[in-house]
Enzyme design. Structure first.
Site, mmCIF file in Angstrom:
data_model
loop_
_atom_site.group_PDB
_atom_site.id
_atom_site.type_symbol
_atom_site.label_atom_id
_atom_site.label_comp_id
_atom_site.label_asym_id
_atom_site.label_seq_id
_atom_site.Cartn_x
_atom_site.Cartn_y
_atom_site.Cartn_z
ATOM 1 N N ARG A 125 -18.803 -19.567 1.111
ATOM 2 C CA ARG A 125 -17.219 -19.644 0.393
ATOM 3 C C ARG A 125 -17.332 -17.982 -0.352
ATOM 4 N NH1 ARG A 125 -16.608 -24.451 -0.972
ATOM 5 N NH2 ARG A 125 -15.993 -26.053 -0.044
ATOM 6 N N LYS A 147 -13.074 -4.961 5.814
ATOM 7 C CA LYS A 147 -13.022 -5.413 6.759
ATOM 8 C C LYS A 147 -14.329 -5.684 7.688
ATOM 9 C CE LYS A 147 -8.836 -3.964 9.432
ATOM 10 N NZ LYS A 147 -7.932 -2.851 9.840
ATOM 11 N N GLU A 189 -13.602 9.579 14.387
ATOM 12 C CA GLU A 189 -12.948 8.606 13.345
ATOM 13 C C GLU A 189 -12.560 10.337 12.218
ATOM 14 O OE1 GLU A 189 -11.878 6.179 13.445
ATOM 15 O OE2 GLU A 189 -12.967 4.708 14.269
ATOM 16 N N LYS A 231 -9.546 6.894 3.248
ATOM 17 C CA LYS A 231 -9.117 5.671 3.742
ATOM 18 C C LYS A 231 -9.038 4.598 2.799
ATOM 19 C CE LYS A 231 -11.212 2.257 6.307
ATOM 20 N NZ LYS A 231 -12.159 0.947 7.854
ATOM 21 N N GLU A 241 -3.684 -4.956 5.405
ATOM 22 C CA GLU A 241 -2.765 -4.614 6.673
ATOM 23 C C GLU A 241 -1.028 -5.453 7.092
ATOM 24 O OE1 GLU A 241 -5.480 -3.401 9.839
ATOM 25 O OE2 GLU A 241 -4.555 -3.323 11.246
ATOM 26 N N ARG A 245 -1.871 -0.109 6.591
ATOM 27 C CA ARG A 245 -3.643 -0.212 7.178
ATOM 28 C C ARG A 245 -3.631 0.497 8.162
ATOM 29 N NH1 ARG A 245 -8.821 -2.753 4.378
ATOM 30 N NH2 ARG A 245 -9.687 -1.913 6.462
ATOM 31 N N ASN A 249 -5.732 2.610 12.905
ATOM 32 C CA ASN A 249 -6.487 2.344 14.090
ATOM 33 C C ASN A 249 -5.443 3.678 15.017
ATOM 34 O OD1 ASN A 249 -7.496 0.621 13.597
ATOM 35 N ND2 ASN A 249 -5.840 -1.084 12.907
ATOM 36 N N HIS A 252 -6.668 3.093 19.049
ATOM 37 C CA HIS A 252 -7.713 2.362 18.757
ATOM 38 C C HIS A 252 -7.127 1.282 20.133
ATOM 39 C CE1 HIS A 252 -10.032 4.048 15.487
ATOM 40 N NE2 HIS A 252 -10.363 2.754 15.557
ATOM 41 N N HIS A 256 -9.684 0.252 22.584
ATOM 42 C CA HIS A 256 -9.999 -1.127 22.369
ATOM 43 C C HIS A 256 -10.164 -1.738 24.188
ATOM 44 C CE1 HIS A 256 -9.914 -2.332 18.229
ATOM 45 N NE2 HIS A 256 -11.157 -1.776 18.308
ATOM 46 N N HIS A 269 -17.677 3.182 20.534
ATOM 47 C CA HIS A 269 -16.487 3.470 19.624
ATOM 48 C C HIS A 269 -15.763 4.114 19.278
ATOM 49 C CE1 HIS A 269 -13.119 1.330 17.083
ATOM 50 N NE2 HIS A 269 -13.438 1.869 15.879
HETATM 51 P P1 NAD Z 1 -23.891 0.749 15.482
HETATM 52 O O1 NAD Z 1 -23.738 0.149 14.639
HETATM 53 O O2 NAD Z 1 -23.951 -0.107 16.937
HETATM 54 O O3 NAD Z 1 -24.960 1.577 15.258
HETATM 55 C C1 NAD Z 1 -25.231 3.189 16.650
HETATM 56 C C2 NAD Z 1 -26.779 2.953 16.657
HETATM 57 O O4 NAD Z 1 -26.949 3.407 15.759
HETATM 58 C C3 NAD Z 1 -27.210 2.051 16.828
HETATM 59 O O5 NAD Z 1 -28.644 1.231 17.825
HETATM 60 C C4 NAD Z 1 -28.243 1.577 15.929
HETATM 61 O O6 NAD Z 1 -29.514 0.934 15.605
HETATM 62 C C5 NAD Z 1 -28.621 3.158 15.737
HETATM 63 N N1 NAD Z 1 -28.356 3.955 14.017
HETATM 64 C C6 NAD Z 1 -27.581 3.578 12.644
HETATM 65 N N2 NAD Z 1 -28.577 4.495 12.020
HETATM 66 C C7 NAD Z 1 -28.963 5.075 12.784
HETATM 67 C C8 NAD Z 1 -29.571 6.108 12.023
HETATM 68 N N3 NAD Z 1 -29.621 6.963 10.726
HETATM 69 N N4 NAD Z 1 -30.644 6.480 13.176
HETATM 70 C C9 NAD Z 1 -30.983 6.438 14.221
HETATM 71 N N5 NAD Z 1 -30.212 5.023 14.901
HETATM 72 C C10 NAD Z 1 -28.984 5.168 14.146
HETATM 73 O O7 NAD Z 1 -23.040 1.506 15.899
HETATM 74 P P2 NAD Z 1 -21.155 2.425 14.793
HETATM 75 O O8 NAD Z 1 -20.529 3.458 15.506
HETATM 76 O O9 NAD Z 1 -22.351 2.560 13.220
HETATM 77 O O10 NAD Z 1 -20.169 1.460 14.335
HETATM 78 C C11 NAD Z 1 -19.458 1.020 15.051
HETATM 79 C C12 NAD Z 1 -18.786 -0.651 15.160
HETATM 80 O O11 NAD Z 1 -18.301 -0.601 14.298
HETATM 81 C C13 NAD Z 1 -18.459 -1.341 16.164
HETATM 82 O O12 NAD Z 1 -18.492 -2.651 16.221
HETATM 83 C C14 NAD Z 1 -16.864 -1.064 15.643
HETATM 84 O O13 NAD Z 1 -15.970 -2.134 15.889
HETATM 85 C C15 NAD Z 1 -17.323 -1.089 13.924
HETATM 86 N N6 NAD Z 1 -16.171 -0.481 12.812
HETATM 87 C C16 NAD Z 1 -15.512 -1.264 11.825
HETATM 88 C C17 NAD Z 1 -14.653 -0.666 11.211
HETATM 89 C C18 NAD Z 1 -14.482 -1.480 9.726
HETATM 90 O O14 NAD Z 1 -13.196 -1.295 9.419
HETATM 91 N N7 NAD Z 1 -14.760 -2.998 9.771
HETATM 92 C C19 NAD Z 1 -14.291 0.639 11.517
HETATM 93 C C20 NAD Z 1 -14.882 1.248 13.124
HETATM 94 C C21 NAD Z 1 -15.787 0.885 13.726
HETATM 95 N N1 GLY Z 2 -10.484 0.700 10.692
HETATM 96 C C1 GLY Z 2 -9.801 0.934 10.730
HETATM 97 C C2 GLY Z 2 -9.213 -0.226 9.165
HETATM 98 O O1 GLY Z 2 -10.869 -0.285 7.929
HETATM 99 O O2 GLY Z 2 -8.338 -0.076 9.424
#
Ligand code: NAD
Ligand code: GLY
Length: 376
Positions: A125, A147, A189, A231, A241, A245, A249, A252, A256, A269
């Site tokens: 939990r 998130k 972003e 942020k 949100e 918040r 997006n 987005h 999406h 992304h």
């Molecule tokens: P990712 O985590 O897939 O990383 C991108 C690629 O780079 C991967 O292959 C990873 O292994 C590689 N990588 C990571 N760090 C590295 C480094 N230092 N050197 C070499 N390679 C490296 O993608 P991302 O763009 O970081 O994140 C996208 C994800 O984040 C999506 O799933 C999206 O939905 C999510 N997201 C979430 C939020 C949130 O608020 N929680 C906000 C924006 C995006």
């Molecule tokens: N990436 C959008 C949020 O964190 O709300």
């Protein structure tokens, strides 16, 4: 605050959505350990990042023998951001007898951060977790704000929870190994923060895009810090949100639809968000909510970041399928689509379901026609 001069590349964003950011330049072990509750840690990373950074972070956490440190390496990729890998993480938590005081450490990009955060939200939990983001995307967006979640075959990020990390630990040195395309994806972003609430930051980006693209450390640190400040301010005002918040997006909902259409992994992304931002700006101008000159400035900045602003010709879509994919969105309320659109001077936006539907249809038609090779 981030200063000028010769700081070591590690800085910590000791983050609380209800408090302030603290920026400090001290030894990594000291900062990391000071945010660990209990004496057990599980670092989760993927098979691409592990050979580069896992040993370093395991050693930092093990230093001084205060903590027992376990590790788990999962497959890399958005296609693995699912319940199956979540189960693997939870299995490891149980196998290694993690208790409620344990801390999960997410070492990686947004995929790892979202999944490990979700595991931390639901294991017993809720246990503590720390984000060590290694992509620009994760440093400026996904690691901050709590998130967490995984994808469902029916929609991206459809399963998840809000769960705040104890600390977001940014080591800009990890960006030296990040592929260019990933760097660019994260910059999309950064552009977003300027557009939705920070005119000065947008203008700073217009002056410094080439430095960011060249990975100039001072430029990246400034951009990451300013993005996190933006942020954190939004999350502090509206953690769950209720309204504000959602403005994070921008682009987005369009994005999406593009990601879901192509299948996870085809578009990054941030690339999909860049096209979505171009669509949101185009639609806003079509309704007379912003000046056409602002749309041109947005396109120019995104193009300087080598980000796409059009749908790809090899992935044709039609209006109806685009609209259907847009409707699989957490911002849909009572069946009504709500969008983040730009309105007024640079740095202003609205989150609204009250827009001219024809402007939306015309915008989708324009972008769909371009990708089918039919210029309108
Ligand atoms: P990712 O985590 O897939 O990383 C991108 C690629 O780079 C991967 O292959 C990873 O292994 C590689 N990588 C990571 N760090 C590295 C480094 N230092 N050197 C070499 N390679 C490296 O993608 P991302 O763009 O970081 O994140 C996208 C994800 O984040 C999506 O799933 C999206 O939905 C999510 N997201 C979430 C939020 C949130 O608020 N929680 C906000 C924006 C995006
Ligand atoms: N990436 C959008 C949020 O964190 O709300």
């Amino acid at each position: 605050m981030l200063g000028e001069g010769h700081h070591p590349p590690v800085f910590s964003l000791s983050y609380s959505p209800f408090g302030a950011f603290q920026y400090c330049y001290v030894a990594a072990t000291e900062i990391l350990q000071s945010h660990i509750k209990g004496n057990k840690v599980l670092i989760v990373t993927n098979d691409r990042i592990a050979p580069m950074y896992l040993e370093k972070y395991a050693n930092l956490l093990k230093a001084g023998d205060k903590l027992s440190v376990e590790t788990l390496v999962v497959p890399d990729g958005e296609e693995h951001k699912n319940m199956e890998i979540m189960q693997t993480i939870l299995d490891k938590c149980l196998e290694t007898s993690l208790d409620r005081k344990a801390t999960l450490v997410a070492l990686g990009g947004g995929v790892i951060g979202d999944m490990v955060g979700f595991a931390a939200a639901i294991y017993q939990r809720g246990v503590n977790f720390v984000q060590v983001p290694t992509t620009v995307m994760a440093m400026v967006d996904s690691s901050v704000g709590g998130k967490t979640g995984v994808n469902h075959p029916g929609g991206k990020n459809m399963i998840g929870a809000f769960h705040q990390p104890q600390c977001v630990f940014v080591d800009t040195e990890t960006l030296s190994t990040l592929p260019d395309r990933e760097l660019q994806s994260g910059i999309s972003e950064i552009v977003k923060y300027g557009l939705i609430r920070d005119k000065e930051f947008f203008e700073w980006q217009e002056d410094h895009m080439e430095q960011m693209m060249a990975r100039d450390p001072e430029a990246l640190r400034f951009a990451i810090t300013r993005s996190c400040q933006n942020k954190a301010a939004v999350v502090k005002a509206d953690e769950k949100e209720a309204g504000l918040r959602a403005t994070l997006n921008l682009g987005h909902t369009f994005g999406h639809a593009i990601e879901n259409h192509s299948g996870y992994g085809t578009w990054l992304h941030g690339e999909a968000v860049a096209i979505g931002t171009a669509m949101a700006a185009t639609m806003s101008a079509r309704m007379g909510w912003i000046e056409p000159q602002l749309v041109q400035r947005i396109y120019k900045l995104l193009e300087r970041a080598k980000l796409p602003v059009e749908l790809p010709p090899d992935s044709p879509m039609d209006r109806d399928s685009f609209l259907k994919l847009m409707s699989v969105d957490k911002k849909v309320e009572n069946g009504n689509l709500r969008l983040i659109l730009l309105k007024g001077a640079l740095g202003n936006c609205v989150f609204t379901g009250d827009f001219d539907e024809q402007a939306l249809l015309d915008t989708i038609d324009e972008f769909v026609a371009e990708c089918s090779g039919v210029k309108k």
